[in-house]
Scaffold this motif. Sequence first.
Motif: not given
Length: 585
Positions: A546, A573-574, A561, A163, A580-581, A558, A157, A554, A577-578
Amino acid sequence: MSTHETLAARFARCVTLFREPGAREDQKAEFRALLGLLKDAAVSLRAAGGRLEINGIPCEGESLTGLVQRLDLHGIGEIALPAEPPPPQLFELFRALADQPGADDVPSRLAAAGVDRIRVTLTSPESPEPPRPVASSGDVESREAVIPRTSRPTGTDGILRGEPWRDTKSVPIDGVPLVSHDPPPPPASDALPGTARPAAPAVPAAPAAPTPPPARAEAAAQGPSAPPPALPAAPAAPFPSPARPAAAGSLPLPAGAADVVAQLTRDPTGPAVGDLLAALVHHAELALKQRRPDQLLGVITGIVRLEESVPEASGVRRQYAIALRRAYTKTALDALVRLLSEPKYRADAVVALRRGGAGGVEVLMDLLVAAPTMDERRSAFDALRHMTEGTEQLVHALEHREWFVVRNVAELLGELGIDDAVPALARRLEHEDERVRKAVALALAKIGTRAAVEPLRRALHDPSPEVRMQVALGIGGQKSAALAMPLVVAMDEEKDEAVLRELILALGRIGSPDAVQALIKCSQPAGRIFGRKAASLRLAAVEGLRLAATPAARGTLDGLADDGDKQVRAAARAAVSELGRKRRG
């Protein structure tokens, strides 16, 4: 458990965790624990005979099989760690091991990241490998050929995807600060300067005394069934890209040739171009007679560069092609091949051999089969990767009697993506040597066209899990969409959990509607296929969703999650989040 086995298990656990989604805290904890074990003494990890040795002591354990085969995937024979290795450098090592093989091998990738305390030694493409026991679990992977493609993202993650690891990278671990290292500057070029002396173009001045070529060991005679000779463990220097040959004037030229090149450079399409090119061909012949392959390379490289500056539509360009055909004799090509072992000439020699077409491929194939040293064979192997003509000779080489030649050729065909090689590769799926079948399966998966579907379906039923693994590792991208359903069928029959996990990830890399639907079913809490170890395989399905990143994928992430399984929930969830970024970026 002995200290050596504990250290080996910790190392294997770190590699595994660096690939898993949502395991950030576990990664840091295991990383710190490994650093503590490495405080007192240097450690050497070596993969030998399908098992791991720590400082020469064999270590046993179910978790180590996956590590050994991970090292095999990257072509690594040994990793040498100093006492108290710098944490950032150890971190970069795990990043490289966690990723799929890409354009750069692990030593090159570490060097680019400034890693200078950890030494990674590659195995030779043609060194003999003893048979390995079949593993039933663990992160089972086998060596993948060096294909320039984007590595599959690792399953962490943020830590391995750009990151910052703020709470660890900026804070000392066990008293050792984590700092970044700039890559070392490239070494200064030591190529010989050109020798310019006023003289008539076709009549060179008195040449310098010839420099004898370096002595070459004679290859020992071998019977048809003899294994290839044992090769030293030290890797060859990283192979430079032929797209950046040395600057003009850095290659030596015969006396008087520099003036001819200068005249052609000023006017490459002038009325005297024929006479000037004839003079350069004469200089090339003299360089051969004087046993100066470096000067021969200088002349041929000069003609190739000048040819590139002449417009395609120009009739003059044909004169350059004729001059090169005259220069590219069999003797000249053999001389150019000898320069591959010299780093300062290697990039230009590859460019010259590539321009030699089928003749260049022929001499490289001869070297790949008969060269007496590892460095020469590796140079030939790497140079063949850049050939654009005459590659049909590689297909015929699949019938060679030496197993390591067939394996190397299969790897090259897969890397070059030669669709015409599929029938010949399919025939070699019946080869008695598992190492050959692994390379053939991977090559077919990389080619990935519709013609390869049927042979790959057979490879997915090979008795060796490692061969089946190669199919999964090599598949990916839209070109492999036709393989989605064969993979789904194979998943229903696959008994090896590690192979099953890679088949799931392959569906994610394909990302077609059929592949995503199969992943959605795999991600659910229960199912006919995944009742045995639902959590681990559901995590693989989350990672596959992913990678697919389609709207349906996606939406499923969701929903996951809020899954009842803690690990699946964290991984989903990870992934959300990725993704979404990435969408915002």
